[in-house]
Structure formats: C-alpha cells, structure tokens
Design a protein around this motif. Sequence first.
Motif, PDB file in Angstrom:
ATOM      1  N   GLU A 184      20.557 -65.899  22.122  1.00 13.92           N
ATOM      2  CA  GLU A 184      20.463 -64.867  21.095  1.00 13.92           C
ATOM      3  C   GLU A 184      21.816 -64.194  20.881  1.00 13.92           C
ATOM      4  OE1 GLU A 184      17.748 -64.642  19.543  1.00 13.92           O
ATOM      5  OE2 GLU A 184      16.253 -65.533  20.878  1.00 13.92           O
ATOM      6  N   ARG A 185      21.965 -63.585  19.713  1.00  9.90           N
ATOM      7  CA  ARG A 185      23.141 -62.767  19.407  1.00  9.90           C
ATOM      8  C   ARG A 185      22.821 -61.347  19.861  1.00  9.90           C
ATOM      9  NH1 ARG A 185      21.301 -65.539  15.378  1.00  9.90           N
ATOM     10  NH2 ARG A 185      20.391 -63.680  14.432  1.00  9.90           N
ATOM     11  N   VAL A 186      23.349 -60.977  21.023  1.00 17.97           N
ATOM     12  CA  VAL A 186      22.959 -59.717  21.654  1.00 17.97           C
ATOM     13  C   VAL A 186      24.158 -58.778  21.771  1.00 17.97           C
ATOM     14  CG1 VAL A 186      22.024 -58.679  23.752  1.00 17.97           C
ATOM     15  CG2 VAL A 186      21.104 -60.836  22.932  1.00 17.97           C
ATOM     16  N   ASN A 187      23.926 -57.509  21.473  1.00 17.91           N
ATOM     17  CA  ASN A 187      24.945 -56.484  21.642  1.00 17.91           C
ATOM     18  C   ASN A 187      25.182 -56.281  23.139  1.00 17.91           C
ATOM     19  OD1 ASN A 187      26.098 -53.768  22.050  1.00 17.91           O
ATOM     20  ND2 ASN A 187      25.839 -53.562  19.842  1.00 17.91           N
ATOM     21  N   ALA A 188      26.443 -56.405  23.565  1.00 22.16           N
ATOM     22  CA  ALA A 188      26.765 -56.329  24.991  1.00 22.16           C
ATOM     23  C   ALA A 188      26.471 -54.954  25.577  1.00 22.16           C
ATOM     24  CB  ALA A 188      28.234 -56.680  25.213  1.00 22.16           C
TER      25      ALA A 188
END
Length: 315
Positions: free
Chosen positions: A46-50
């Motif tokens: 997934e494209r996840v905010n760090a």
Amino acid sequence: MARPIWSGTLTFGLLNVPVSLMSGERKVDLHFRMLDARDKSPIRFERVNAETGEEVPWKDIVKAFEYDKGNYVVVEQEDIKSAAPEGHESVEVETFVDASEIDVRYYEKPYILVPGKKAEKGYVLLRETLRDTGQVGIARVVIRTRQYLCAVMPQGDALVLMLLRYPQELVDPDDYKLPSGSTGDYRVSAREKDMARKLIQSMRADWNPDEYHDEFRERLQALITERIQAKGATARVDEPAHEREGDATNVVDFMALLQKSLGENKRTPAKKAAAKKVASGKVAKKATKKAAAKKAAKKTAAKKTARKAPQRKAG
C-alpha cells in the motif's frame, strides 16, 4: 505479433527511411508473488504515510528530490514535462564512428529497426554501407518521454538500434584499486604465461550463443511444473484493479482468497464464513416468516371471538 514501440523515420544526411522500433529482447525471468503463509493470500503493498500510517490516494502523491537527508524539493508534473525532450519520432544519426571504438560497457539494450512499406531500398543501402565500412551510426532517439543515445549497426539482415549508456553512467575503473604495471611486477614468469596461453588455445571454440542456457531458471521451471502436475491443479488469484487518481475512495480493499488449494477441494475460511452468513440469513428469514404467521393467526382468532361473543343490552 509484437507491436512496435513507435513508428517514425531513420534519418542520416538527407535520407529518411520509415521504420518501426521493435523490442530486441525477450523477458524470460520467473516472477514470484509473496503470499501470506497462513492462507496463501497475496500480499499487497500500500501507499502509506510514514507518519500517520494511513493510506495515501494517488491524487495526493507528488514527486520530490531528496537533496539532503530528510530534506526534499517537490518537482511538479509541469516541471517534468518542460524538461522532457520533444516527442519527435525519429532516429537522428549525427555521426558515424568505427565500431571498434565503442567500449562494450556503453551497450545497454537492443532494439530492431524494421523498415516500413516501400522503404526497403534505403534500409538496405544503409545496412550494407555500414557493413562494408565497419562503421556504426551514433544517434539520438526519444522513447516515451526520455531521450537516449544509441548506435545503429548491421546484424545479419537487420539494422539493430542499441541503446548506449551516457559516460556519467559508467564507473571509471580507476576508482578501484586494480593491479597495474607489467607481469614482471607480479612475478609472473614467461613459462606461466606460455602455459596459460596454451590452456586458452586448447579451450578455444567458435562463439555459439545457442549452447548457453540459464540453467538455474530451467531447473526452477522444471521444479514448478513438476509441483503443479503433482497437485493436479493450479490456483487462480483474482486481484482488484489498483486505485488511481479519480477513483472512488470507498472501494472495499478485498483480495479474493485462493478458490482452491492445490489438488484439494476445500472451502477457504472466507467461503465458510459466507456460507454461515447465508445459512444464518435463511434461518432468520424463516423465523421471521413463522412469527408473522403466528401473529396473523392470533389476530384472526381474536376477530372470530369478538364476532361470536353476545352483545349486552342496555339496561
């Protein structure tokens, strides 16, 4: 039939040869998927905010260059477009050089130039002239949005376009500690050199690339085929399309579980849950119908009782 990457012209001097650019390599790597060992479901990245751990939609993602640790400068799409070369569809030969002058490290990726209709004469003219002179054409070509340096050279009946690396992409051998100087500096005797020369001569053969195969890939492919046949079936995994900018954001993130285990006909946990849900729904629906029927029967009985009861006369 393979489709051309683009169709344009091969130009040198005032001569233009209509050509199509076709791939000159074939991908044969075995690609593996990562699965959850517990139920064999595919793993999705997934494209996840760090910082927050929340998934980021495509419309909120920008490109940036990290010029220092943790420091970024955002590069807008318009900036990239303005820096991209013009999308002219041509291979523009700028000069001709001796083929032996090109270091093998510059060669990167092959393509095949296929002549267009009624363009055979110019194609053959360039091909045979390059062959006779031992020259290759150095050109520039735009593929998609990037400009490449390339070499046009004859190979059998074909004109091959070989993408070249730029000098800044190569590492200078002098960057490493290498043994320089003569053989005498390393106490290599004349007898050792003579024996090495004889060994090389005894092992000499004509270059035949068909004799070489990716043995690791072949053994691995045979193992996979054997395992599939032993199980008697293959499993198919259906994956949802990746969400892109403009897509709905409330789409359920669902990966279909394996429909069948290899060689077995067992329901997956998801199917069992679905079956239980359907069964419980049927039971609930049946109970609701029964309760409604019972309530209606009581209501009908009450009406009949009311009609049969004698009416009291007023005193």
